[in-house]
Design an enzyme around this catalytic site. Structure first.
Site, PDB file in Angstrom:
ATOM      1  N   LYS A  10      -0.899  -5.715 -10.930  1.00  0.00           N
ATOM      2  CA  LYS A  10      -0.282  -6.614  -9.953  1.00  0.00           C
ATOM      3  C   LYS A  10      -0.779  -8.053 -10.094  1.00  0.00           C
ATOM      4  O   LYS A  10      -1.773  -8.310 -10.783  1.00  0.00           O
ATOM      5  CB  LYS A  10      -0.559  -6.067  -8.552  1.00  0.00           C
ATOM      6  CG  LYS A  10       0.084  -4.704  -8.292  1.00  0.00           C
ATOM      7  CD  LYS A  10      -0.157  -4.289  -6.860  1.00  0.00           C
ATOM      8  CE  LYS A  10       0.544  -2.987  -6.545  1.00  0.00           C
ATOM      9  NZ  LYS A  10       0.393  -2.630  -5.113  1.00  0.00           N
ATOM     10  N   ASN A 113      -4.030  -4.925  -4.263  1.00  0.00           N
ATOM     11  CA  ASN A 113      -4.844  -3.771  -4.668  1.00  0.00           C
ATOM     12  C   ASN A 113      -4.757  -3.475  -6.165  1.00  0.00           C
ATOM     13  O   ASN A 113      -4.909  -2.337  -6.592  1.00  0.00           O
ATOM     14  CB  ASN A 113      -4.501  -2.542  -3.805  1.00  0.00           C
ATOM     15  CG  ASN A 113      -3.055  -2.103  -3.934  1.00  0.00           C
ATOM     16  OD1 ASN A 113      -2.272  -2.747  -4.622  1.00  0.00           O
ATOM     17  ND2 ASN A 113      -2.705  -1.007  -3.296  1.00  0.00           N
ATOM     18  N   GLU A 127      11.232   4.568 -11.229  1.00  0.00           N
ATOM     19  CA  GLU A 127      10.447   3.349 -11.469  1.00  0.00           C
ATOM     20  C   GLU A 127      10.370   3.009 -12.964  1.00  0.00           C
ATOM     21  O   GLU A 127      10.408   1.834 -13.328  1.00  0.00           O
ATOM     22  CB  GLU A 127       9.050   3.505 -10.860  1.00  0.00           C
ATOM     23  CG  GLU A 127       9.111   3.563  -9.335  1.00  0.00           C
ATOM     24  CD  GLU A 127       7.752   3.666  -8.678  1.00  0.00           C
ATOM     25  OE1 GLU A 127       6.727   3.807  -9.393  1.00  0.00           O
ATOM     26  OE2 GLU A 127       7.708   3.609  -7.432  1.00  0.00           O
TER      27      GLU A 127
END
Ligand code: CMP
Length: 139
Positions: A10, A113, A127
């Site tokens: 991320k 996170n 996904e």
């Protein structure tokens, strides 16, 4: 059972140049990286990817955060890859993440996170297909 799962490193982790360390942890765990790309999500992509959370109070902030910088998406393959990667990531909230997990080592908060991993076979299929065409999965 051999499975594939989607990993996202991320924006908070990419901003701190942690993708190398995280990918090394993934490989050392025995999971194989069979596809990979660095992209910056558009708002529409982030909203669609996290649509399941659209009624949650954190949804708007989550979309904002996920579009704040580049991410590294990869497809991981291996024995029980979905559960194996979730174990390696640790709990969503880093305060609850086990010692030695990616989130315990690198996550900043429950939102920032460090990594995402698919949570079930149906989600993994959706996904993986969200980010990769069949011809982009080379491994
Ligand atoms: P992820 O595994 O990608 O799935 C949904 C994401 O929403 C999660 O990781 C966090 O980044 C974020 N998230 C989950 N719970 C919360 C929360 N309570 N507050 C803020 N963000 C959250």
């Amino acid at each position: 059972m051999i499975q594939q799962t989607l990993s996202i490193i991320k924006p908070d982790a990419v901003a701190r140049s942690l993708q190398g360390e995280i990918l090394a942890m993934i490989q050392k765990s025995g999971l194989r990286i069979v596809a990979m790309k660095m992209i910056r999500l558009t708002r529409a992509q982030a909203e669609a990817f996290y649509e399941v959370h659209k009624d949650r109070p954190f949804y708007a902030d989550l979309v904002e955060y996920m579009t704040s910088g580049p991410v590294v998406c990869s497809v991981l393959e291996g024995e029980n890859a979905i559960a194996a990667y979730r174990t390696l990531m640790g709990a969503t909230n880093p305060a609850n993440a086990a010692e030695g997990t990616i989130r315990r080592l690198y996550a900043e908060s429950v939102q920032a996170n460090a990594v995402h991993g698919s949570d079930a076979p149906e989600t993994a299929a959706r996904e993986v297909a969200f980010f990769f065409s069949r011809t982009e999965i080379a491994g």
